[in-house]
Design an enzyme around this catalytic site. Structure first.
Site, PDB file in Angstrom:
ATOM      1  N   SER A  71      10.916 -16.584  -1.212  1.00 21.19           N
ATOM      2  CA  SER A  71      12.016 -16.424  -0.569  1.00 21.19           C
ATOM      3  C   SER A  71      13.189 -16.561  -1.668  1.00 21.19           C
ATOM      4  O   SER A  71      14.434 -16.211  -1.397  1.00 21.19           O
ATOM      5  CB  SER A  71      12.086 -17.628   0.418  1.00 21.19           C
ATOM      6  OG  SER A  71      11.771 -18.996  -0.336  1.00 21.19           O
ATOM      7  N   ASP A 366      19.907 -24.804   0.855  1.00 22.42           N
ATOM      8  CA  ASP A 366      19.333 -25.901   1.478  1.00 22.42           C
ATOM      9  C   ASP A 366      18.639 -26.622   0.069  1.00 22.42           C
ATOM     10  O   ASP A 366      19.089 -26.109  -1.158  1.00 22.42           O
ATOM     11  CB  ASP A 366      18.239 -25.772   2.527  1.00 22.42           C
ATOM     12  CG  ASP A 366      17.072 -24.874   2.173  1.00 22.42           C
ATOM     13  OD1 ASP A 366      16.638 -24.907   1.043  1.00 22.42           O
ATOM     14  OD2 ASP A 366      16.552 -23.729   2.877  1.00 22.42           O
ATOM     15  N   HIS A 369      16.427 -23.939  -1.940  1.00 18.98           N
ATOM     16  CA  HIS A 369      16.698 -22.416  -2.262  1.00 18.98           C
ATOM     17  C   HIS A 369      18.264 -22.511  -2.789  1.00 18.98           C
ATOM     18  O   HIS A 369      19.250 -22.982  -2.172  1.00 18.98           O
ATOM     19  CB  HIS A 369      16.712 -21.909  -1.031  1.00 18.98           C
ATOM     20  CG  HIS A 369      15.508 -21.567  -0.307  1.00 18.98           C
ATOM     21  ND1 HIS A 369      15.011 -22.528   0.537  1.00 18.98           N
ATOM     22  CD2 HIS A 369      14.490 -20.612  -0.428  1.00 18.98           C
ATOM     23  CE1 HIS A 369      13.603 -22.141   0.780  1.00 18.98           C
ATOM     24  NE2 HIS A 369      13.291 -21.172   0.454  1.00 18.98           N
TER      25      HIS A 369
END
Length: 655
Positions: A71, A366, A369
């Site tokens: 991600s 967050d 990330h």
């Protein structure tokens, strides 16, 4: 180029004066000795400055690298770019899916992302792994998978460093015995991994309580889609029982699960018929998975009755090209438990460069990330570097760095050197001085300062592109002194030698990177010794280049002086007689001050009554006296008459 001349006049007869080109050097000048000629200069600088590597990852060629990620490199993530640790440009180079990892795709635990990782590139960058960590809590006959992850990542990095292309093979051809059926396990959330697959055998306790031995086959392909497979990474999984009684509750034989190649040779597995049990007191088996590097072909799996763990997937590598591997530390932010398998795997794999954070992971999107420190460490992936190493990356052209760059390293990497050991070259105002060069017996123009220097130093010049421009082969067309072409010809061989030296250094280091030894420190010590020797050799060559450079420019400037003297003689005609190199006698009654201004000051506006045939304005662009050596005074549009200045005139009359 600008000139500053001091003309000194001495009386030889009552009506005659002697004018000579005179040196103009003071204590602010430093002397630089060269082969064939010397220079005085107002400034000096080191031939190269020391460079400092930038921390983080970079690549040698933007068109030949590929990344594998999750991600944090996934451009399709809904929170991109805040969720990413790389730029959009770099994200395009990654094969990524949020929630994925190479190991998740290898084993396929239930409920996890299953992504088909594949791609080609000489340099491979891996920024993944965090999605299989203690936080993932994957429990399938074992709770802690860190040691398996370490072994898996190490094999991935090793094979990737020897391949141009790699791909997950997510469906191997197989043959399963009739008595075995795909099963699930209570200890795997009433499911099981996709690789290995669990096959079980129903047993009739009253008739055949032990069941039959399982014999299965799987084939590793030579090609998967468009990807060639010369070597496969296969997980050889089996159960570990603490005792025979734990496995054999029905009074049957010992446990075994073994993989054989086509010749019948054992290549992996466990056989408790010949190997002892652990002897521990547990009553539940643990699954262990070893990583095997296997060639394409047909393999057989034999296992004791009731259970069969069957390889269903592999990673395939073409083994066509060696290249760098970069592994980026993949950890969670606060509140989630991580492991350091990626770090340990890379550090124990020759040719793998590890990118590590110095601070905890603090995300922007967050907690997990968009970390600013990691963004800075990976920002170099947007650029091309001349050198990449464990110490960082360098894109400057200097061949020297202050600190030794830790291996592995690739590209044209600088060598460690002390600043004071780098030779200095002249810069700023340059004046050639005398020298002898027996190899210059018939110069194409007469050279002042070689064996017959007049009164000393003759000429001051400003090198427009800086003296380093000559060494690096870049300078403006205008200006005096040596031309780009002559400098390139003079230093071509030595320049090639330096490139060969750098290349051979890197080849030697890369070979050492590839070596596997039980004494890693001995290898590092040997590498350091080789680099120190290379650095000393390169510094020695630079010393030779410096001397040749000084001599080359000195000779070129002296040739320019001959052009200047020739112009003065030609402009004077019969009005001045050259009595020695750089000295003329003029009859003051015939050639008055305006005449002398024209001859010696190149005064384009002064009247010249004693030379009526000539115009009072001179265009040096069309002046035939300047047709000659390209190494002479390069009088061009950029250098006009106004650039010529007489700094002082002294007239002395003798009786």
């Amino acid at each position: 180029m600008f000139f500053s001349l001091l003309l000194m006049l001495g009386l030889t007869e009552a009506e005659k004066i002697k004018i000579c080109l005179q040196k103009q050097v003071n204590s602010s000048f430093s002397l630089h000795n060269g082969f064939g000629g010397n220079l005085y200069a107002t400034e000096e600088k080191r031939m190269f400055e020391l460079v400092k590597p930038k921390a983080g990852a970079s690549v040698l060629n933007q068109s030949t690298w590929i990344g594998f990620g999750d991600s944090r490199t996934d451009k399709s993530n809904s929170a991109f770019p805040r969720s990413a640790d790389v730029s959009a440009k770099t994200a395009d180079k990654f094969r990524s899916l949020s929630g994925g990892s190479l190991m998740l795709s290898m084993f396929g635990p239930p409920g996890k992302v299953d992504y088909l990782y594949q791609g080609c590139g000489k340099h491979k960058v891996f920024y993944e792994g965090v999605n299989w960590s203690p936080h993932a809590a994957i429990n399938c006959y074992r709770k802690n998978w860190t040691d398996i992850k370490l072994n898996f990542q190490k094999n991935i990095y090793e094979l990737a460093s020897q391949s141009h292309c790699m791909s997950l093979v997510n469906a191997l051809d197989k043959t399963i015995p009739l008595q075995a059926t795909a099963g699930v396990a209570k200890n795997c959330n009433n499911s099981f991994l996709k690789n290995p697959a669990l096959y079980t055998q129903e047993v009739n306790p009253s008739v055949e309580k032990c069941g039959k031995e399982n014999l299965a086959f799987f084939t590793l392909p030579t090609q998967f889609g468009t990807y060639e497979c010369k070597l496969h990474l296969v997980a050889s999984c089996y159960f570990i029982y603490d005792s025979k009684e734990v496995y054999n509750k029905r009074g049957c034989d010992n446990y075994f699960q073994v993989i054989y190649d086509s010749s019948g040779k054992v290549v992996g597995g466990l056989d408790n018929r010949v190997s002892p049990y652990t002897g521990n007191s547990g009553d539940t088996p643990t699954m262990q998975c070893d990583m095997l590097q296997l060639k394409p072909g047909r393999y057989s799996v034999r296992s004791s009755p009731r259970f069969l763990l069957m390889p269903e997937r592999s990673y395939c590598f073409d083994m066509k090209e060696k290249g760098p591997v970069t592994a980026v530390q993949s950890i969670w932010g606060k509140g989630r438990e991580s492991d350091h398998a990626v770090d340990q795997a890379c550090l124990s794999t020759p040719g793998c460069m590890l990118i590590q954070k110095q601070k905890p992971y603090i995300g922007e999107a967050d907690d997990h990330h968009g970390d600013q420190e990691m963004r800075e460490l990976l920002s170099g992936l947007d650029y091309e570097a001349r050198c990449i190493s464990q110490s960082g990356w360098v894109n400057e052209t200097s061949p020297f760095t202050e600190e030794y760059l830790l291996p592995p390293k690739f590209g044209r990497c600088p060598l460690a050197a002390k600043e004071e050991s780098i030779p200095k070259i002249p810069d700023g105002l340059l004046i050639p001085t005398s020298g002898t060069d027996t190899t210059v017996t018939k110069p194409k123009s007469r050279i002042f300062g070689i064996d017959d220097l007049i009164i000393g130093l003759l000429f001051v010049a400003i090198v427009e592109a800086g003296i380093g421009g000559y060494l690096l082969g870049s300078r403006k067309v205008s200006g005096g002194g040596v031309t780009k072409e002559s400098a390139e010809k003079g230093f071509e061989k030595i320049g090639n030698d330096i490139q060969i030296l750098r290349s051979s250094t890197n080849i030697a280091i890369e070979k050492l990177n590839d070596r596997i030894s039980h004494d890693e420190q001995a290898i590092r010590d040997l590498t350091l010794e080789i680099e120190n020797a290379r650095s000393e050799a390169l510094l020695g060559e630079l010393g030779i280049i410096r001397a040749l450079l000084v001599g080359n420019i000195s000779i070129g400037l002296q040739e320019s002086l001959w052009e200047l003297a020739s112009e003065i003689t030609n402009r004077a005609g019969d009005l001045a007689v050259e009595v020695s190199p750089g000295c003329w006698v003029i009859d003051n009654n015939i050639c008055d001050q305006s005449c002398q201004n024209f001859i010696f000051k190149f005064n384009e506006t002064a009247p010249v009554p004693t030379i009526p045939p000539l115009d009072t304005k001179i265009d040096l662009q069309s002046d035939p006296f300047y047709w000659g050596s390209s190494l002479g005074l390069a009088i061009t549009a950029a250098i006009s008459l106004a650039a010529l200045v007489i700094s002082g005139i002294a007239i002395c009359r003798t009786k």
